[in-house]
Design a protein around this motif. Structure first.
Motif: not given
Lengths: 326, 302
Positions: B77-86, B114-120
């Motif tokens: 839930f919290w990491g999907y976008g951040g991890l993928f984008e990283t 940056q990836a984590m920030l924008r997704n959180i």
């Protein structure tokens, strides 16, 4: 020879670069030999030159567009950042962050807000029994009473505890991150979330304090208290920092100010998430266990000491490096 | 394309350390919404798969498995976008499907923070608006207003993380030459001394680039506007195909006529970026009209 003809002959190189980019997107740098990397660099540079040439001589639009995108994709591969390096994160965690915490007014504001609402609500719940009843609801209180009716003992199997640990991480760390993230709306989300949490928790504490099962309740909450309550304050502080950056810009534009403060706030929120993780495991494995109260109190003291060491020990203002950021 | 003022469209110009300017095409709200919906479906699907896997192996691992399942939900839930984008260099499943990519506003690839920030912060919007009503309306309104208000279609998370979302189209390189057997015949009728000036060459390039998109009748109609005066000036046969004539002129402008090509059977060019050294000499197609290099390199200069 005409320029178009020269560029026409370069087509093979462009296609080769295109293939390299496709490969490099899905591979690590280490999987390339030095020769291959050099070749990539040469191809990229010559394609850059071709783009300049194609633009200068106004070649047909599709060719120029093709080169634009080829160079853009090559640029994206060539200047790929160190996306994730442990040593920089270690420095942030052990050097930058603790020094910032003590000087950050947002941390103090969030902490003061949390504790004042917490104790206010707790006092109200102790003095007037219907305060908690109205606030958190009859059913919920009855459920709490029932949970702590019996002394904590080894009735839960290890499997259930792991399940609870997972639940606590999902729930509490989630609340913490949400508290941080909603701070971006001028800090309103964080303030609301913190006030709500502290009043809610305070009411429960107050109601349980006057209940007959107070001993069991306080035995349960002792061990994980320091980590969890600190984590709530840090999450709120991170959200406030994010929200305040849009208001108190310090001379920058609002967007630029947000951009400058956001990474710092994210680091603090990350620390809070880690603390929530610690708290979750203590809450799942230590708090409900059959250990004597003295052992649980020692865990609480130890975690409080660790936090104090982190915030005050690592973060004590260095006279020479003071930069007046606060 | 290379005019002095910034073009009135959704491109962002980046100047690289190689001193080359290239354009990124920004992605607007609609493709991004679509990518987000795909990602949402992926998150839900992933959670369902995890749940099914758990229920399948539950007898083996016992109740402890629930803990790991919940932990996995947390990270999905919290990491999907951040991890993928990283780890996918600025792409999630939805973005990859729609050929979008997140890059820094400086044009560089994004890093983990940056990836984590924008997704959180995206999730912040969702939660904040859950308090007021439907998620979809909320996403549309706040996302749209933020994107409409910023030059690079940035939402709040993008502003905080200094990122933007760009389209990554894979342009296919069409052949520069027009393949037609009758071209040489028309070329022979064009006076040898004729040199297309810069504006004409540009127009010819634009015409040839787009002639594939229109029907043959429309091609003739469009081409005759430009071809008619030349047919009259050079006393060409009345039935000369205007389309073919423009193609021949285009070849003359960019590649030289059939006579020159026969003369210059040059060896294959090496890999090195030699071309730019050839510079605007007598060989370039617009030498008499203007000196193109200094005039049109403005985006390239620091």
């Amino acid at each position: 020879m005409k320029v178009a003809e020269i560029l026409e002959r370069r087509r093979g190189d462009w296609e080769e670069l295109d293939r390299w980019i496709g490969r490099a997107h899905n591979a690590r740098v280490r999987s390339f030999t030095p020769d291959e990397i050099e070749r990539f660099g040469a191809l990229y540079r010559s394609t850059c030159a071709d783009l300049a040439l194609a633009q200068a001589y106004k070649l047909p639009e599709p060719t120029v567009q093709y080169l634009h995108h080829l160079v853009a994709r090559g640029h994206n591969v060539l200047y790929r950042s160190d996306r994730f390096r442990l040593s920089t994160w270690g420095r942030v965690l052990y050097v930058d962050l603790p020094r910032r915490i003590l000087r950050d007014p947002c941390v103090w504001i969030a902490t003061a807000l949390f504790w004042s609402f917490f104790f206010g609500s707790m006092a109200a719940a102790v003095v007037r029994t219907d305060f908690a009843r109205n606030l958190v609801g009859e059913d919920f209180l009855a459920q709490m009473e029932e949970m702590y009716a019996e002394p904590l003992h080894e009735n839960a199997k290890a499997g259930d505890r792991t399940a609870m640990a997972g639940f606590y991480v999902l729930n509490n760390a989630g609340i913490g991150l949400r508290c941080f993230a909603t701070g971006v709306f001028l800090g309103v989300g964080s303030l609301f979330e913190t006030a709500f949490e502290s009043i809610f928790l305070g009411a429960i504490f107050g109601a349980m304090a006057v209940s007959v099962h107070a001993d069991n309740f306080f035995e349960f909450v002792t061990a994980h208290g320091p980590f969890e309550l600190t984590a709530i304050c840090f999450s709120a502080a991170a959200g406030l920092r994010l929200g305040w950056s849009v208001v108190g810009t310090g001379g920058y534009s609002r967007a630029e100010s947000l951009r400058r403060e956001a990474p710092k706030a994210l680091e603090l929120a990350g620390l809070a998430a880690v603390l929530f993780g610690f708290a979750a495991f203590i809450e799942a494995y230590v708090s409900p266990s059959a250990l004597p109260y003295s052992a649980k109190a020692s865990v609480a003291l130890l975690s409080a000491a660790l936090l104090a060491l982190y915030v005050f020990g690592l973060g004590w203002p260095q006279p020479r490096e003071a930069d007046g950021a606060a | 394309m290379t005019s002095d003022s910034a073009p009135l469209d959704t491109t962002i110009r980046i100047v690289t350390p190689e001193n080359i300017a290239f354009d990124y095409e920004l992605a607007g709200p609609f493709p991004r919404l679509l990518a987000f919906l795909i990602d949402l479906a992926a998150i839900v699907g992933l959670c369902m798969v995890l749940g099914n896997v758990y229920s399948f192996i539950a007898p083996l691992v016992g109740a402890a498995g629930v803990g790991f399942l919940l932990l996995a939900y947390f990270f999905v839930f919290w990491g999907y976008g951040g991890l993928f984008e990283t780890f996918w260099n600025g792409q999630t499943l939805g973005k990859r499907a729609l050929n979008l990519r997140v890059v820094s506003t400086s044009g560089l690839p994004i890093n983990a923070a940056q990836a984590m920030l924008r997704n959180i912060l995206r999730i912040a919007g969702v939660f904040f608006l859950l308090a007021f009503g439907s998620v979809v309306i909320g996403l549309l309104s706040i996302g749209f207003f933020a994107m409409a208000a910023t030059r690079r279609f940035q939402r709040l998370g993008d502003l905080a993380a200094q990122t933007m979302v760009v389209r990554e189209k894979r342009h296919r390189l069409a052949p520069l030459r027009v393949a037609s057997g009758e071209l040489d015949a028309v070329d022979q009728q064009i006076p040898l001394a004729f040199e297309a000036d810069g504006r004409l060459a540009e127009a010819l390039g634009a015409y040839v680039a787009r002639r594939g998109d229109v029907s043959p009748e429309r091609r003739v109609e469009l081409a005759s506007i430009l071809a008619e005066p030349y047919v009259r000036r050079w006393n060409l046969p009345r039935n000369t195909d205007p389309d073919l004539l423009l193609c021949a002129l285009y070849h003359r402008a960019y590649f030289g006529g059939s006579h020159e090509r026969a003369a210059a059977a040059l060896p294959q060019q090496a890999e090195t970026p030699a071309p730019e050294r050839e510079g605007p000499d007598g060989d370039n197609p617009f030498a008499e009209a203007e000196s193109p290099a200094p005039a049109s390199w403005e985006g390239v200069r620091p």
